[in-house]
Scaffold this active site. Structure first.
Site, PDB file in Angstrom:
ATOM      1  N   HIS A   1       1.969  10.347  -1.545  1.00 40.58           N
ATOM      2  CA  HIS A   1       1.162  10.200  -0.494  1.00 40.58           C
ATOM      3  C   HIS A   1       0.066  11.105  -0.112  1.00 40.58           C
ATOM      4  CE1 HIS A   1       0.121   7.315   3.252  1.00 40.58           C
ATOM      5  NE2 HIS A   1      -1.164   7.948   2.722  1.00 40.58           N
TER       6      HIS A   1
ATOM      7  N   HIS B   1       0.883  -1.119   0.003  1.00 39.96           N
ATOM      8  CA  HIS B   1      -0.105  -0.087  -0.028  1.00 39.96           C
ATOM      9  C   HIS B   1       1.025   1.405   0.001  1.00 39.96           C
ATOM     10  CE1 HIS B   1      -1.835   2.955   2.669  1.00 39.96           C
ATOM     11  NE2 HIS B   1      -2.679   3.170   1.548  1.00 39.96           N
TER      12      HIS B   1
END
Length: 312
Positions: A90, A40
């Site tokens: 991110h 992830h």
């Protein structure tokens, strides 16, 4: 013969050679029938700032190390920082490299291990720079997907649910960019993948030919998250339909402190789910996307290895 319940070459110890574990599988299997470990926010390993790392760092190993440890699904998120460049992000946090870094590493790795396949999820994760005049998808398509530098790197076939044989040595796109002109990979249709926020959901993709089943409840706390992961695992275990795509996220958003950081959550969730997968034996899991992929806590089973070894 292909299918979930048959494999000509898989053994009990695929994870003993994590760098080329796919080479030991029946290449007639569809990718949807293979249990695949993923990471992830795969590019967050670059973060050094201790404050940002508490909530934005989800990996501690670089791309090549993740690949060598057996990771085959990469969650790449970005921002259009110029009309010819996507920076890896991110959320709002820039991860100090561009998309080309991942593609270069994948190209290098797949040339060294040509029987492996990488699934790359691509998603816009932050607003484009004010100077950018093109869409995120347009930049990706023009400067990466169709770039001669990456010729033959991407799977460009017409099979909505390709087999390992069709995708060896290639990246298969898992398209979270929205509507697209790219006609190969998962989400290859004009509507793209309709992704529900903080939810377990099902949706049709590839013009209705595939059923995507996702658990991405990232705002859950430990107990509820583990329950959500196990619920989707249980469904995958009893499902032999190759046209069902299971994507199960183990990641939880950080609460902003060391106590509830991404690392702390992973230190509890990863071993617990690894234990469940091990107990289930040779059973379908789908694709499991984890934080701190390849990181092993002393005394506990490694989740990447358990996912790999659960393949038949």
């Amino acid at each position: 013969m292909s299918g979930w319940y048959h494999s000509a070459h898989a053994s009990d110890s695929l994870s003993k050679s994590p760098e080329n574990w796919m080479s030991k599988l029946d290449d007639g299997k569809h990718l949807t029938e293979i249990n695949i470990p993923g990471s992830h926010d795969s590019g967050s390993f670059t973060l050094k700032d201790p404050v940002k790392s508490v909530w934005a760092k989800t990996q501690d190993k670089d791309y090549l190390t993740q690949m060598k440890s057996g990771v085959r699904f990469f969650d790449i998120r970005g921002r259009a920082s110029a009309d010819n460049m996507i920076s890896v992000h991110h959320g709002m946090v820039y991860l100090h490299h561009e998309l080309g870094k991942f593609l270069d590493d994948a190209k290098y790795y797949l040339s060294a291990y040509p029987n492996e396949t990488i699934v790359m999820s691509m998603k816009k994760d932050y607003d484009s720079d004010s100077k950018v005049t093109k869409t995120f998808e347009e930049i990706f398509r023009e400067y990466y997907y169709n770039n001669p530098q990456y010729q033959n790197l991407f799977y460009t076939g017409s099979n909505a649910n390709p087999t390992l044989k069709e995708t060896k040595g290639k990246i298969v796109l898992f398209n979270r960019m929205g509507g697209t002109y790219i006609k190969s990979g998962y989400g290859a249709d004009t509507s793209g993948i309709q992704w529900a926020d903080n939810a377990t959901f099902e949706t049709k993709i590839n013009n209705g030919s595939l059923n995507l089943k996702v658990q991405d409840e990232y705002k859950d706390y430990y107990d509820k998250k583990v329950e959500a992961v196990k619920n989707l695992l249980a469904k995958a275990k009893t499902d032999s339909n190759k046209d069902n795509v299971y994507v199960n996220f183990l990641s939880v958003a950080s609460g902003g402190s060391a106590f509830n950081s991404t690392y702390n959550y992973a230190s509890h969730i990863n071993p617990e789910i690894a234990k469940t997968i091990k107990a289930n034996g040779k059973a379908r899991t789908g694709w499991l996307i984890v934080d701190y992929a390849g990181y092993t806590w002393p005394g506990y089973d490694d989740i990447v290895s358990e996912i790999i070894d659960s393949n038949k």
